[in-house]
Design an enzyme around this catalytic site. Structure first.
Site, short mmCIF file in Angstrom:
data_model
loop_
_atom_site.label_atom_id
_atom_site.label_comp_id
_atom_site.label_asym_id
_atom_site.label_seq_id
_atom_site.Cartn_x
_atom_site.Cartn_y
_atom_site.Cartn_z
N ARG A 81 6.04 5.68 -3.14
CA ARG A 81 7.29 4.90 -3.14
C ARG A 81 7.91 4.85 -4.52
NH1 ARG A 81 8.50 6.17 1.03
NH2 ARG A 81 6.62 7.41 0.85
N GLN B 262 1.41 10.63 6.08
CA GLN B 262 2.02 9.30 6.15
C GLN B 262 1.85 8.66 7.52
OE1 GLN B 262 5.77 8.63 3.84
NE2 GLN B 262 5.81 10.87 3.85
N ASP C 207 11.92 13.09 14.98
CA ASP C 207 11.68 12.61 13.61
C ASP C 207 10.38 11.82 13.57
OD1 ASP C 207 12.14 12.05 10.98
OD2 ASP C 207 13.52 10.39 11.37
N GLU C 208 9.74 11.75 12.42
CA GLU C 208 8.51 10.96 12.25
C GLU C 208 7.47 11.30 13.33
OE1 GLU C 208 8.19 9.26 9.60
OE2 GLU C 208 10.02 8.10 9.13
N LYS D 282 13.78 14.86 3.91
CA LYS D 282 13.60 15.05 5.34
C LYS D 282 14.88 14.77 6.13
CE LYS D 282 12.00 11.80 7.51
NZ LYS D 282 11.33 10.67 8.14
N THR D 283 15.48 13.63 5.85
CA THR D 283 16.67 13.25 6.61
C THR D 283 17.79 14.26 6.40
OG1 THR D 283 16.02 10.98 6.22
CG2 THR D 283 18.19 11.33 7.14
#
Length: 678
Positions: free
Chosen positions: A610, A248, A216-217, A34-35
């Site tokens: 994770r 998420q 973002d997010e 994503k980043t």
DNA sequence: CCCGCTGTGATTTTT
DNA sequence: TCACAGCGGG
């Protein structure tokens, strides 16, 4: 110009990067880069000739904003990168408000109060407002007030229902903040939205500034944040690109609205919707397990994660008789995997749990067998009285109406202004409807005091006056002036006097010196920001120093990470132990009452994703809760997992018969374990 | 100002 | 069970 490399991206990522116009929703699954996509997108826009100052990227945390800035800086010409606005929601709002808040009746030099400051205010208001038989816990009130501020009716300018105690407290709290020329964190959003909504000229100005918006997010945005984005969006259709993962979304309890991402089309019609599903983090065993769980959520945008990493090891499902055995299993596995060469370092492991209390137990158990470990999160941060004290001094110099900061320092170090004197000053300021600081120079008030008290007040006022002019003088060296102030009042000796131990005194002094050094560096690097700019940054990013220190510690003594599911979002570890997977813990029992089981499932999903290569899921048959052992049942979520990649572990066998090849090492560690527990 | 008693309540946490 | 806040007394 276009020197960054589009071909480093997969097809879906490339599509996300190059789809620059109109509304875009990028559904970025866990670990799908994503980043990278966001930063590449900014670089791409610049390469297309978009002016840097036309680009706005909004994040939630300073950490995310910092990382994004850094990465963009490596992809494009650093000067161009600097022109891009990459900020947290709150920092962006501060920028809008520092320019235009006067239209809403605050002065430009408003103070930003943190939770602690606000809690104190709320406490006072409750005692003044509540009848004898009424009770309201300040903490509860604070969270209710926060909820109210995110209520669309309040945002639209309606007042709260004052027939209830909370409503009355809310109204008084807001009035009080305004009187103090202060805002809380929610106000930053609320007032920015109100500014843009009620003042078309301001709205047009800010809209004209940014042509490309990225968020973002997005699954974590609340109502006000969505409003802000909508209000800033410019053109039709607007170039708004939001990135997030509804699976998420785990912050519903503090106001995040999954609906923002689930119903994105409602707010920004006919968007391009792109999915990133190729995962670069985990094995397929882990991803399939995650997929099988999350598809049980009824309201979501379907996604299926996959990777090119092969199937990998099975996910271990571990029933334990109690939490002691569960910990013994984790310890045993850490030793075994290190001995077997499956993991190089303690830092490759993470133990992830639902509640902080579970972390206490694991920390003790790991420490007992000399496994280095680091707790992430928890309640370490709020204890920096000395830093807050210094900031309060500066806040008073910048905003004379800021009674909260003034009260913090008025008798620091003790200068003979006790509760009584302060109480009288407060009463007088109420009567005259002025700030406390104004009272200190009011002859009428001073005349009512004993000579001694009067002198103390006057001296304090003179102190502030003189440092105010020194700070605000052109060319002032902020850090030097602040340092002089601290010396003049004997701040460090006082610090020493009030510390219990020598070590504590030194640590506190270092905190203050660090802050001064930061201030010096800030002034050197951003001479235009002013003292205000520094204070804003510190109050919106109070973890910065702490974080730096933590990173240093991490580098020095790396250990097993102990972390809650919430705090683990965004992180990854080669070996993950998800522990305490019992009904009532995950899903947490309160989620049943509150009807937020889906969010608990997402929490589990976050935990699973994770893990890079090894994942273990454990639960106990018995758990000591509040002193007494209670029976537990396995989490109902475990039944939802695909069995294809699950391996059932028999704990009795594992713990009683260490593998032969590694017996020397693990025997040794077991010995140590036994000794450590005595 | 500090210490100890008592009562309460005990998810998650960033700005 | 245990931690911590709030309060009262020395």
């Amino acid at each position: 110009m276009a020197s960054f490399r589009l071909f480093d991206l997969n097809d879906a990522q490339r599509a996300a990067v190059t789809q620059t116009d109109g509304p875009v929703l990028i559904l970025a699954g866990a670990g799908t880069g994503k980043t990278r996509v966001i930063t590449a997108r900014i670089a791409y826009l610049l390469a297309q000739g978009v002016e840097a100052r036309r680009i706005l990227a909004v994040t939630f945390t300073n950490k995310a904003a910092g990382e994004m800035k850094e990465r963009v800086g490596t992809m494009v010409d650093p000067d161009a990168a600097k022109g891009v606005t990459i900020a947290t929601f709150h920092a962006l709002c501060v920028r809008l408000l520092r320019t235009d808040i006067e239209r809403l009746g605050w002065k430009k030099n408003f103070s930003i109060y943190d939770q602690g400051d606000c809690l104190g205010l709320i406490r006072g208001i409750i005692t003044r407002t509540a009848a004898r038989d009424e009770k309201l816990e300040p903490n509860a009130a604070q969270s209710l007030i926060s909820k109210l501020k995110n209520d669309p009716r309040i945002a639209a300018g309606k007042s709260a229902d004052e027939s209830t105690l909370v409503g009355a407290v809310f109204t008084r709290y807001q009035a009080e903040l305004k009187r103090l020329n202060a805002v809380d964190f929610d106000d930053l959003l609320l007032l920015a939205v109100r500014l843009l909504r009620e003042h078309p000229d301001a709205r047009d100005k800010w809209r004209a500034r940014f042509h490309y918006l990225m968020v973002d997010e997005f699954q974590d945005t609340n109502r006000l944040q969505l409003d802000l984005v909508s209000l800033l969006a410019h053109g039709s259709p607007p170039n708004v690109c939001v990135v997030g993962d509804d699976d998420q979304s785990i912050y519903g309890w503090r106001g995040a609205e999954v609906a923002n991402i689930l119903e994105f089309e409602r707010h920004f019609p006919q968007p391009k919707i792109l999915k990133l599903e190729q995962n670069y983090r985990s094995t397929n065993a882990i991803l399939h397990t995650a997929n099988s769980l999350i598809k049980n959520n009824p309201r979501r945008r379907p996604k299926t994660l996959w990777s090119e990493h092969g199937t990998g090891d099975k996910v271990q499902l571990v029933p334990a008789p109690n939490e002691g055995e569960e910990a013994a299993y984790v310890i045993n596995e850490i030793h075994r995997r290190r001995a077997a060469g499956e993991a190089a370092d303690y830092r490759d492991f993470a133990v992830i749990y639902r509640t902080n209390a579970q972390g206490d137990f694991f920390e003790r158990e790991l420490r007992a067998v000399n496994i280095p470990c680091q707790r992430i999160g928890g309640t370490s941060i709020l204890d920096r009285r000395e830093v807050k004290d210094l900031l309060a001094f500066v806040a008073c110099l910048l905003n004379a109406d800021d009674d909260v900061s003034l009260l913090r320092i008025i008798n620091l170090p003790p200068r003979g202004l006790g509760d009584n004197a302060i109480e009288r000053a407060l009463a007088h300021s109420m009567e005259k409807k002025t700030s406390l600081f104004a009272v200190l120079g009011d002859p009428e008030f001073l005349a009512t005091l004993s000579a001694r008290t009067r002198a103390a007040f006057q001296q304090f006022a003179m102190l502030l006056d003189s440092y105010e002019s020194r700070m605000l003088a052109p060319g002032a060296d902020y850090a030097a002036v602040a340092g002089a102030l601290l010396d003049e009042i004997g701040f460090f000796p006082e610090l020493r006097r009030t510390s219990k131990t020598e070590g504590e005194a030194t640590a506190r002094e270092i905190n203050v010196r660090d802050l001064l050094r930061d201030l010096e560096r800030y002034q050197r690097r951003s001479p235009d920001g002013g003292l205000r700019g520094f204070i804003d940054r510190v109050s919106l990013d109070r973890d910065r120093q702490e974080e730096k220190k933590r990173e240093e510690q991490e580098a020095a003594a790396s250990g097993v990470t102990l972390i809650t599911l919430h705090a683990a979002k965004g992180l990854e570890f080669p070996h993950v132990f998800l522990v305490g997977l019992e009904e009532g813990l995950l899903p947490h029992e309160r989620s049943r009452v509150e009807g937020t089981i889906d969010e608990e499932r997402r929490l589990f999903y976050v935990g699973i994703t994770r893990a890079r290569r090894a994942l273990s899921l454990s639960y106990c048959a018995t758990r000591t809760k509040w002193g007494t052992a209670a029976g537990c049942t396995p989490s109902s979520f475990l039944r939802e997992l695909s069995r294809d990649h699950l391996a059932h572990v028999n704990l009795g066998q594992v713990l009683n018969a260490p593998a032969a090849e590694t017996s020397a090492r693990s025997h040794f560690s077991r010995l140590r374990e036994m000794l450590g527990q005595r």
